[in-house]
Design a protein around this motif. Structure first.
Motif, PDB file in Angstrom:
ATOM      1  N   SER A  13       2.787   7.493   8.802  1.00 47.38           N
ATOM      2  CA  SER A  13       1.958   7.358   7.597  1.00 47.38           C
ATOM      3  C   SER A  13       1.609   8.715   6.999  1.00 47.38           C
ATOM      4  O   SER A  13       1.619   8.889   5.774  1.00 47.38           O
ATOM      5  N   ILE A  14       1.305   9.669   7.836  1.00 46.30           N
ATOM      6  CA  ILE A  14       1.007  11.029   7.368  1.00 46.30           C
ATOM      7  C   ILE A  14       2.231  11.634   6.693  1.00 46.30           C
ATOM      8  O   ILE A  14       2.129  12.233   5.605  1.00 46.30           O
ATOM      9  N   SER A  17       2.805   9.979   3.303  1.00 41.55           N
ATOM     10  CA  SER A  17       1.801  10.448   2.341  1.00 41.55           C
ATOM     11  C   SER A  17       2.090  11.872   1.883  1.00 41.55           C
ATOM     12  O   SER A  17       1.937  12.197   0.702  1.00 41.55           O
ATOM     13  N   VAL A  20       5.197  11.708  -0.497  1.00 48.26           N
ATOM     14  CA  VAL A  20       4.822  11.130  -1.796  1.00 48.26           C
ATOM     15  C   VAL A  20       3.967  12.115  -2.594  1.00 48.26           C
ATOM     16  O   VAL A  20       4.185  12.316  -3.792  1.00 48.26           O
ATOM     17  N   GLY A  21       3.012  12.742  -1.934  1.00 45.13           N
ATOM     18  CA  GLY A  21       2.170  13.725  -2.615  1.00 45.13           C
ATOM     19  C   GLY A  21       2.966  14.911  -3.127  1.00 45.13           C
ATOM     20  O   GLY A  21       2.749  15.392  -4.241  1.00 45.13           O
ATOM     21  N   ALA A  55      -2.477  11.506  -2.596  1.00 40.08           N
ATOM     22  CA  ALA A  55      -1.641  11.229  -1.422  1.00 40.08           C
ATOM     23  C   ALA A  55      -1.764  12.346  -0.389  1.00 40.08           C
ATOM     24  O   ALA A  55      -1.766  12.081   0.821  1.00 40.08           O
ATOM     25  N   LEU A  56      -1.869  13.585  -0.843  1.00 44.78           N
ATOM     26  CA  LEU A  56      -2.050  14.693   0.108  1.00 44.78           C
ATOM     27  C   LEU A  56      -3.401  14.600   0.818  1.00 44.78           C
ATOM     28  O   LEU A  56      -3.508  14.875   2.018  1.00 44.78           O
ATOM     29  N   LEU A  58      -4.965  11.786   1.339  1.00 46.52           N
ATOM     30  CA  LEU A  58      -4.822  10.654   2.256  1.00 46.52           C
ATOM     31  C   LEU A  58      -4.152  11.098   3.553  1.00 46.52           C
ATOM     32  O   LEU A  58      -4.556  10.685   4.640  1.00 46.52           O
ATOM     33  N   ALA A  59      -3.151  11.959   3.446  1.00 43.11           N
ATOM     34  CA  ALA A  59      -2.515  12.502   4.648  1.00 43.11           C
ATOM     35  C   ALA A  59      -3.507  13.307   5.474  1.00 43.11           C
ATOM     36  O   ALA A  59      -3.510  13.238   6.706  1.00 43.11           O
ATOM     37  N   LEU A  62      -5.774  10.800   7.239  1.00 40.26           N
ATOM     38  CA  LEU A  62      -5.079  10.181   8.372  1.00 40.26           C
ATOM     39  C   LEU A  62      -4.902  11.179   9.523  1.00 40.26           C
ATOM     40  O   LEU A  62      -5.003  10.809  10.689  1.00 40.26           O
TER      41      LEU A  62
END
Length: 135
Positions: A13-14, A17, A20-21, A55-56, A58-59, A62
Motif C-alpha cells: 500500500s505504501i 501510494s 501514484v503520488g 497520496a504521498l 497517505l504513504a 501508512l
C-alpha cells in the motif's frame, strides 16, 4: 492474518501510494510548464497538489502506522491541503476572469447571484456594484 501478511499489505500500500503520488506530481509539474493559457495552467498544480501530495501523505500515514508510531500531523496536513487547494484555485480563476487575462474567458452567467462577471441587460440600470470604484 499473520503479522508478516499485515506488514506485506502495508508495504504494498505504501509503494502504491508513493508511485501514484509521484506520477500525479510529475504530470502536474509537466502541465504547469507546458500548458499555454493561465486558465488551463491552473488545473495542473491544483490537481497535483491535491492528488499527488495527498497520496504521498497517505504513504507517510501508512508508514507511520506500520512502524507503530501513528501521528495526527499528516492527517491534519492532508485535511488542510484538501480544503485550501480548491479555494485558492477558485480565487486565482476569478482574478484571471476579472483581469480578462485568459485567452478565451467563458461567457458570464445570467445568474446575478453567482456570476463572476455579471453584466446588465440593455434595459436594466448599470451594474454599479461591479464597476471598479475610482478614487
Amino acid at each position: 492474518m499473520t503479522p508478516e501478511t499485515v506488514t506485506l499489505i502495508l508495504d504494498i500500500s505504501i509503494t502504491i501510494s508513493l508511485v501514484v503520488g509521484a506520477v500525479f506530481t510529475l504530470v502536474g509539474s509537466f502541465g504547469l510548464l507546458k500548458l499555454d493559457d493561465a486558465m488551463k495552467r491552473l488545473h495542473a498544480p491544483t490537481k497535483a497538489s491535491t492528488l499527488g501530495v495527498g497520496a504521498l501523505l497517505l504513504a507517510s500515514i501508512l508508514g507511520a502506522f506500520a512502524r507503530d508510531e501513528p501521528s495526527l500531523q499528516e492527517a491534519l496536513i492532508m485535511a488542510f491541503l484538501f480544503v485550501t487547494a480548491p479555494i485558492s484555485a477558485q480565487f486565482i480563476c476569478k482574478v484571471n476572469l476579472h483581469r480578462r487575462s485568459c485567452m478565451t474567458p467563458p461567457e458570464p452567467s445570467s445568474d446575478s447571484t453567482w456570476a463572476t462577471l455579471d453584466t446588465a441587460d440593455a434595459g436594466d440600470a448599470p451594474a454599479e456594484h461591479l464597476t471598479p470604484e475610482k478614487g
